[in-house]
Design an enzyme around this catalytic site. Structure first.
Site, mmCIF file in Angstrom:
data_model
loop_
_atom_site.group_PDB
_atom_site.id
_atom_site.type_symbol
_atom_site.label_atom_id
_atom_site.label_comp_id
_atom_site.label_asym_id
_atom_site.label_seq_id
_atom_site.Cartn_x
_atom_site.Cartn_y
_atom_site.Cartn_z
ATOM 1 N N SER A 154 27.498 30.938 50.460
ATOM 2 C CA SER A 154 27.015 30.868 51.409
ATOM 3 C C SER A 154 25.589 31.463 51.606
ATOM 4 C CB SER A 154 27.496 31.015 52.263
ATOM 5 O OG SER A 154 27.041 31.145 53.767
ATOM 6 N N TYR A 212 32.514 37.911 56.478
ATOM 7 C CA TYR A 212 32.522 36.477 55.805
ATOM 8 C C TYR A 212 30.833 36.932 54.780
ATOM 9 C CZ TYR A 212 30.874 31.503 55.132
ATOM 10 O OH TYR A 212 30.525 30.160 55.076
ATOM 11 N N SER A 217 32.438 38.400 51.932
ATOM 12 C CA SER A 217 33.390 37.654 51.093
ATOM 13 C C SER A 217 32.719 37.236 50.392
ATOM 14 C CB SER A 217 34.344 36.754 51.918
ATOM 15 O OG SER A 217 33.692 36.139 52.590
ATOM 16 N N LYS A 218 31.407 36.474 50.938
ATOM 17 C CA LYS A 218 30.033 35.223 50.097
ATOM 18 C C LYS A 218 29.589 36.606 48.870
ATOM 19 C CE LYS A 218 31.808 31.389 52.078
ATOM 20 N NZ LYS A 218 32.787 30.779 50.752
HETATM 21 P P1 NDP Z 1 35.881 22.937 56.534
HETATM 22 O O1 NDP Z 1 36.037 23.531 57.196
HETATM 23 O O2 NDP Z 1 34.664 21.461 56.529
HETATM 24 O O3 NDP Z 1 36.146 22.323 55.336
HETATM 25 C C1 NDP Z 1 37.208 23.523 54.825
HETATM 26 C C2 NDP Z 1 38.213 23.575 53.857
HETATM 27 O O4 NDP Z 1 38.756 24.429 53.009
HETATM 28 C C3 NDP Z 1 38.790 21.945 54.827
HETATM 29 O O5 NDP Z 1 39.463 21.930 53.684
HETATM 30 C C4 NDP Z 1 40.031 23.561 54.522
HETATM 31 O O6 NDP Z 1 41.432 22.435 54.711
HETATM 32 C C5 NDP Z 1 40.113 24.865 53.732
HETATM 33 N N1 NDP Z 1 40.844 24.763 53.620
HETATM 34 C C6 NDP Z 1 41.213 26.260 54.346
HETATM 35 N N2 NDP Z 1 41.948 27.753 54.082
HETATM 36 C C7 NDP Z 1 42.680 27.173 53.617
HETATM 37 C C8 NDP Z 1 43.746 27.444 52.605
HETATM 38 N N3 NDP Z 1 44.758 28.771 53.035
HETATM 39 N N4 NDP Z 1 44.337 26.725 51.475
HETATM 40 C C9 NDP Z 1 43.716 25.568 51.054
HETATM 41 N N5 NDP Z 1 42.617 24.930 51.821
HETATM 42 C C10 NDP Z 1 42.095 25.715 52.694
HETATM 43 O O7 NDP Z 1 34.175 23.547 56.055
HETATM 44 P P2 NDP Z 1 32.769 23.486 55.225
HETATM 45 O O8 NDP Z 1 33.065 22.292 54.399
HETATM 46 O O9 NDP Z 1 31.720 23.745 55.561
HETATM 47 O O10 NDP Z 1 33.383 24.279 53.581
HETATM 48 C C11 NDP Z 1 33.437 24.259 52.632
HETATM 49 C C12 NDP Z 1 32.737 25.814 51.708
HETATM 50 O O11 NDP Z 1 31.356 25.892 52.626
HETATM 51 C C13 NDP Z 1 33.909 27.330 52.999
HETATM 52 O O12 NDP Z 1 33.572 27.706 51.532
HETATM 53 C C14 NDP Z 1 32.300 27.663 53.656
HETATM 54 O O13 NDP Z 1 32.307 28.919 53.567
HETATM 55 C C15 NDP Z 1 31.612 27.282 52.256
HETATM 56 N N6 NDP Z 1 30.167 26.848 53.558
HETATM 57 C C16 NDP Z 1 29.535 26.555 54.758
HETATM 58 C C17 NDP Z 1 28.334 26.070 55.423
HETATM 59 C C18 NDP Z 1 28.472 25.193 56.081
HETATM 60 O O14 NDP Z 1 28.117 25.775 57.383
HETATM 61 N N7 NDP Z 1 29.278 24.335 56.817
HETATM 62 C C19 NDP Z 1 27.459 27.835 55.068
HETATM 63 C C20 NDP Z 1 27.856 27.782 53.780
HETATM 64 C C21 NDP Z 1 28.757 27.626 52.588
HETATM 65 P P3 NDP Z 1 42.764 22.340 54.849
HETATM 66 O O15 NDP Z 1 42.952 23.326 56.549
HETATM 67 O O16 NDP Z 1 43.081 21.438 55.014
HETATM 68 O O17 NDP Z 1 44.458 23.789 54.235
#
Ligand code: NDP
Length: 256
Positions: free
Chosen positions: A141, A154, A157-158
Site C-alpha cells: 500500500s 496498518y 504491517s504494509k
Molecule cells: P477487500 O476487502 O475487497 O478484499 C480483501 C480480501 O482479503 C478479501 O478477499 C478477503 O476475503 C481477504 N481476507 C481478509 N482476511 C482474510 C483471512 N484471514 N484469510 C483469508 N483471506 C482473507 O479489499 P482490497 O481488495 O482492497 O484489499 C486487497 C489488498 O489490497 C489488501 O492487502 C489491502 O491492504 C490492499 N490495499 C487496498 C487498498 C484500497 O484502497 N482498497 C489500498 C492499498 C492497498 P474473505 O473475507 O472472504 O476472507
C-alpha cells in the site's frame, strides 16, 4: 501476446473473494492461467468461478491466519495443478488507531493477516516456486512507504510487506525467483467498509480522496490487477525487489 502471458502457468491468488484479488484472479484466467482462488468466504469464490471454465480454477476456502489452512492452500494447488508458478498475496484488512489508542490485540490481528500470514504462505509456496523459477507479487500500500495518521498498525504491517519484498528479492534472485510489491492508493473495494466504516463516512472519504490523489480520482481494482499481472509475467523478467506505486500520484504528495 498478453492473452497468452500465463499459458500453462499456475497462480495462487489470496483475497480472491473481493476487490483487487478478485480482479487479479479473473484477469489471470483470461490470460491463460490456472488459478487457485483463496479466501475465507467460499460462497464468494464460487460466485467468481460460476462465470469461468471449471478446468481453470480451484476453490480453496482458507483462513490464512491458520497454519493448517495455509498448508491446505499449497497442498491442494500442487495436487490439482502440479506446482506453483506465481503467488499473489492480496488478502488483507485495514483498521484505524493511533500510537496511543491501538490495543495490543488489534495490533496482533493486523500483523497476523497482513504480514505474518503472508510471510508464512510465501515460505510454504517457495519450494515449488523455486523449482519452476516463478515469482511472487505482494499487495502492499502507499501506507507502506508514506506515513498517515490514525492507521498506525496498518501502515507498519504494509511497511513490513515492502521490506520483506526487498530483502527476499536479494535472497531469491540467485535462484531465478523474482518478488515484487505493488503500493496502491485508495481503490474502490470492500476494504474500508469491512473495517466498520459507515456508508456515509465511506462516501465522504472517497469524495475527499479525489483531492488527495493528484490524478483526481481513486483507483479501480482492475488497474491494480494489470500491474500485478505485468509483474507476474515473463515480460517483467528483469524486475525484482521493487515496490511500485499505483496511486494516482499520491505517494508524491506532501503537505504545503
Ligand atoms: P477487500 O476487502 O475487497 O478484499 C480483501 C480480501 O482479503 C478479501 O478477499 C478477503 O476475503 C481477504 N481476507 C481478509 N482476511 C482474510 C483471512 N484471514 N484469510 C483469508 N483471506 C482473507 O479489499 P482490497 O481488495 O482492497 O484489499 C486487497 C489488498 O489490497 C489488501 O492487502 C489491502 O491492504 C490492499 N490495499 C487496498 C487498498 C484500497 O484502497 N482498497 C489500498 C492499498 C492497498 P474473505 O473475507 O472472504 O476472507
Amino acid at each position: 501476446m498478453i492473452e497468452q502471458d500465463f499459458k500453462d502457468k499456475v497462480i495462487i491468488v489470496t483475497g480472491a473473494s473481493s476487490g483487487i484479488g478478485k480482479a487479479t484472479a479473473s484477469m489471470a484466467i483470461e490470460r491463460g492461467a490456472k488459478v487457485s482462488f483463496v479466501a475465507r468466504r467460499e460462497s464468494e469464490l464460487k460466485t467468481l468461478g460460476s462465470k469461468l471454465s471449471a478446468e481453470s480454477f480451484e476453490i480453496i476456502p482458507a483462513d490464512l491466519t491458520k497454519d493448517e489452512d495455509r498448508k491446505k492452500v499449497i497442498d491442494q494447488t500442487v495436487k490439482r495443478f502440479g506446482g506453483i508458478d506465481v503467488l499473489v498475496n492480496a488478502a488483507g484488512i485495514i483498521g484505524s488507531g493511533t500510537i496511543e489508542n491501538t490495543t495490543l490485540e488489534f495490533w496482533d490481528i493486523m500483523m497476523d493477516i497482513n504480514l505474518r500470514s503472508l510471510f508464512r504462505l510465501t515460505q510454504l509456496a517457495l519450494p515449488s516456486i523455486i523449482e519452476r523459477k516463478g515469482n511472487i507479487v505482494n499487495v502492499s500500500s502507499v501506507t507502506g512507504v508514506r506515513a498517515f495518521p490514525n492507521v498506525l498498525a496498518y501502515c507498519v504491517s504494509k511497511a513490513g510487506v515492502d521490506q520483506l519484498t526487498h530483502c527476499a528479492a536479494l535472497e531469491l534472485g540467485p535462484k531465478d525467483v523474482r518478488i515484487n510489491a505493488v503500493d496502491p492508493g485508495v481503490v474502490l473495494t470492500n476494504l474500508h467498509r469491512n473495517s466498520g466504516m459507515e456508508e456515509e463516512t465511506y462516501q465522504k472519504f472517497i469524495e475527499h480522496s479525489k483531492t488527495t490523489h493528484p490524478i483526481g480520482r481513486v483507483g479501480k481494482p482492475e488497474e491494480v490487477a494489470e500491474l500485478i499481472l505485468f509483474l507476474a509475467s515473463d515480460r517483467a523478467g528483469w524486475i525484482t525487489g521493487g515496490s511500485f506505486s499505483i496511486d494516482g500520484g499520491r505517494a508524491q504528495t506532501c503537505a504545503r
